[in-house]
Write a protein that holds these residues in place. Structure first.
Motif, PDB file in Angstrom:
ATOM      1  N   ASP A 105       0.811  -1.223   0.000  1.00  9.80           N
ATOM      2  CA  ASP A 105       0.000   0.000   0.000  1.00  9.80           C
ATOM      3  C   ASP A 105       0.841   1.270   0.000  1.00  9.80           C
ATOM      4  O   ASP A 105       0.427   2.290  -0.566  1.00  9.80           O
ATOM      5  N   ASP A 106       2.018   1.241   0.625  1.00  5.62           N
ATOM      6  CA  ASP A 106       2.821   2.461   0.701  1.00  5.62           C
ATOM      7  C   ASP A 106       3.468   2.825  -0.630  1.00  5.62           C
ATOM      8  O   ASP A 106       4.059   3.898  -0.763  1.00  5.62           O
ATOM      9  N   GLU A 107       3.349   1.970  -1.636  1.00  2.00           N
ATOM     10  CA  GLU A 107       3.907   2.250  -2.955  1.00  2.00           C
ATOM     11  C   GLU A 107       2.861   2.785  -3.937  1.00  2.00           C
ATOM     12  O   GLU A 107       3.159   3.016  -5.104  1.00  2.00           O
ATOM     13  N   LEU A 108       1.632   3.003  -3.429  1.00  2.00           N
ATOM     14  CA  LEU A 108       0.525   3.358  -4.311  1.00  2.00           C
ATOM     15  C   LEU A 108      -0.300   4.519  -3.780  1.00  2.00           C
ATOM     16  O   LEU A 108      -0.353   4.754  -2.573  1.00  2.00           O
ATOM     17  N   PHE A 109      -0.953   5.228  -4.699  1.00  2.00           N
ATOM     18  CA  PHE A 109      -2.053   6.116  -4.357  1.00  2.00           C
ATOM     19  C   PHE A 109      -3.326   5.306  -4.574  1.00  2.00           C
ATOM     20  O   PHE A 109      -3.577   4.815  -5.679  1.00  2.00           O
ATOM     21  N   ILE A 110      -4.147   5.154  -3.513  1.00  2.00           N
ATOM     22  CA  ILE A 110      -5.260   4.199  -3.521  1.00  2.00           C
ATOM     23  C   ILE A 110      -6.585   4.904  -3.279  1.00  2.00           C
ATOM     24  O   ILE A 110      -6.659   5.868  -2.520  1.00  2.00           O
ATOM     25  N   ASN A 111      -7.621   4.377  -3.926  1.00  3.91           N
ATOM     26  CA  ASN A 111      -8.956   4.867  -3.641  1.00  3.91           C
ATOM     27  C   ASN A 111      -9.975   3.750  -3.864  1.00  3.91           C
ATOM     28  O   ASN A 111      -9.817   2.910  -4.749  1.00  3.91           O
ATOM     29  N   GLU A 112     -11.007   3.742  -3.015  1.00  4.30           N
ATOM     30  CA  GLU A 112     -12.149   2.834  -3.166  1.00  4.30           C
ATOM     31  C   GLU A 112     -13.403   3.605  -2.800  1.00  4.30           C
ATOM     32  O   GLU A 112     -13.348   4.624  -2.109  1.00  4.30           O
ATOM     33  N   THR A 113     -14.538   3.118  -3.258  1.00  4.80           N
ATOM     34  CA  THR A 113     -15.825   3.719  -2.913  1.00  4.80           C
ATOM     35  C   THR A 113     -16.755   2.638  -2.388  1.00  4.80           C
ATOM     36  O   THR A 113     -16.723   1.499  -2.873  1.00  4.80           O
ATOM     37  N   ALA A 114     -17.568   3.000  -1.402  1.00 10.14           N
ATOM     38  CA  ALA A 114     -18.536   2.055  -0.843  1.00 10.14           C
ATOM     39  C   ALA A 114     -19.869   2.759  -0.612  1.00 10.14           C
ATOM     40  O   ALA A 114     -19.911   3.975  -0.378  1.00 10.14           O
ATOM     41  N   LEU A 115     -20.944   1.992  -0.693  1.00 10.29           N
ATOM     42  CA  LEU A 115     -22.291   2.485  -0.401  1.00 10.29           C
ATOM     43  C   LEU A 115     -22.898   1.658   0.730  1.00 10.29           C
ATOM     44  O   LEU A 115     -22.767   0.426   0.735  1.00 10.29           O
ATOM     45  N   PHE A 116     -23.530   2.332   1.663  1.00 14.57           N
ATOM     46  CA  PHE A 116     -24.244   1.686   2.769  1.00 14.57           C
ATOM     47  C   PHE A 116     -25.730   2.045   2.664  1.00 14.57           C
ATOM     48  O   PHE A 116     -26.057   3.218   2.475  1.00 14.57           O
ATOM     49  N   LYS A 117     -26.575   1.067   2.805  1.00  6.06           N
ATOM     50  CA  LYS A 117     -28.008   1.316   2.970  1.00  6.06           C
ATOM     51  C   LYS A 117     -28.323   1.014   4.425  1.00  6.06           C
ATOM     52  O   LYS A 117     -28.151  -0.111   4.885  1.00  6.06           O
ATOM     53  N   GLU A 151     -22.437   7.247   1.399  1.00  6.09           N
ATOM     54  CA  GLU A 151     -21.336   7.027   0.457  1.00  6.09           C
ATOM     55  C   GLU A 151     -20.026   7.429   1.114  1.00  6.09           C
ATOM     56  O   GLU A 151     -19.944   8.452   1.793  1.00  6.09           O
ATOM     57  N   ILE A 152     -18.993   6.617   0.883  1.00 10.16           N
ATOM     58  CA  ILE A 152     -17.665   6.941   1.392  1.00 10.16           C
ATOM     59  C   ILE A 152     -16.637   6.564   0.340  1.00 10.16           C
ATOM     60  O   ILE A 152     -16.749   5.523  -0.315  1.00 10.16           O
ATOM     61  N   SER A 153     -15.651   7.418   0.151  1.00 10.45           N
ATOM     62  CA  SER A 153     -14.524   7.146  -0.738  1.00 10.45           C
ATOM     63  C   SER A 153     -13.241   7.340   0.045  1.00 10.45           C
ATOM     64  O   SER A 153     -13.127   8.287   0.839  1.00 10.45           O
ATOM     65  N   GLY A 154     -12.272   6.452  -0.188  1.00  9.15           N
ATOM     66  CA  GLY A 154     -11.010   6.584   0.526  1.00  9.15           C
ATOM     67  C   GLY A 154     -10.235   5.285   0.539  1.00  9.15           C
ATOM     68  O   GLY A 154     -10.368   4.448  -0.360  1.00  9.15           O
ATOM     69  N   LEU A 155      -9.441   5.113   1.576  1.00 11.18           N
ATOM     70  CA  LEU A 155      -8.623   3.918   1.715  1.00 11.18           C
ATOM     71  C   LEU A 155      -9.468   2.729   2.146  1.00 11.18           C
ATOM     72  O   LEU A 155     -10.514   2.877   2.782  1.00 11.18           O
TER      73      LEU A 155
END
Length: 210
Positions: A105-117, A151-155
């Motif tokens: 992970d320390d070698e990358l710029f990372i992003n993910e997105t998640a949705l919660f109902k 909605e959340i975006s991040g690590l």
């Protein structure tokens, strides 16, 4: 490009698969970036490499890359570094694969997105739900009398942490998470270098045949 005993890293030199070399035997989450030609059936072949080694794929994302004609596979999996090297070498043996690398992970710029109902009645009756949403820099994108959508975006870990907290509050109705997207921190683009080198060899061979 050698495809038998070399596992590429996004550094200035490749790492040889030498059984005597020092390795990190700790199991951790590795990200595999695979560049390939856009051909049918390659995804199943790549997945089979992990299946044969009994390594579970945690997430997978496929998209076009910045290199014309090349597609990018982003795969995450828990394993030790020796296994990451073997998986990378096996994937590079596929003729359609242009290049494969593995990263921490320390070698990358990372992003993910998640949705919660989540349940609206529970959210309104328990202020801790809204507090956790704010605490994790998430946002509410829809709300009605039955449910709310967060909605959340991040690590990756930030998303997992929010899920764990909301699950404790017994308000999660549905949860979905995208596959990881990432770009490397390296100043060198090894795929472009490899393709340029391959083109030079092709031109040299063509001239020899004339």
């Amino acid at each position: 490009m050698p495809q038998t005993d070399i596992a590429m890293r996004d550094t200035d030199t490749p790492i040889a698969l030498n059984p005597d070399m020092e390795k990190d035997n700790t199991e951790k989450l590795y990200t595999f970036l695979i560049y390939s030609e856009n051909v049918p059936g390659l995804l199943s072949q790549i997945s089979a490499v992990f299946t044969r080694r009994q390594v579970n794929i945690e997430s997978l994302n496929v998209c076009a890359s910045s290199t014309p004609g090349a597609h990018k596979y982003t795969i995450t999996a828990y394993c030790d570094e020796h296994m990451a090297q073997m998986l990378t070498a096996q994937m590079e043996k596929r003729i359609e694969v242009l290049q494969a690398n593995y990263y921490t992970d320390d070698e990358l710029f990372i992003n993910e997105t998640a949705l919660f109902k989540v349940s609206t009645p529970i959210m309104l009756s328990n202020r801790e739900v809204s507090r956790q949403v704010r605490l994790h820099d998430a946002r509410i994108v829809e709300v009605n009398t039955t449910y709310a959508v967060i909605e959340i975006s991040g690590l990756t870990q930030s998303i997992i942490d929010l899920y764990d907290e909301l699950k404790k509050l017994d308000c999660v109705v549905q949860f979905v998470r995208t596959g990881r997207i990432c770009i490397t921190k390296s100043r060198t683009e090894h795929l472009d270098e490899y393709l340029a080198s391959r083109e030079l060899k092709r031109q040299a061979t063509k001239q020899e045949m004339v």
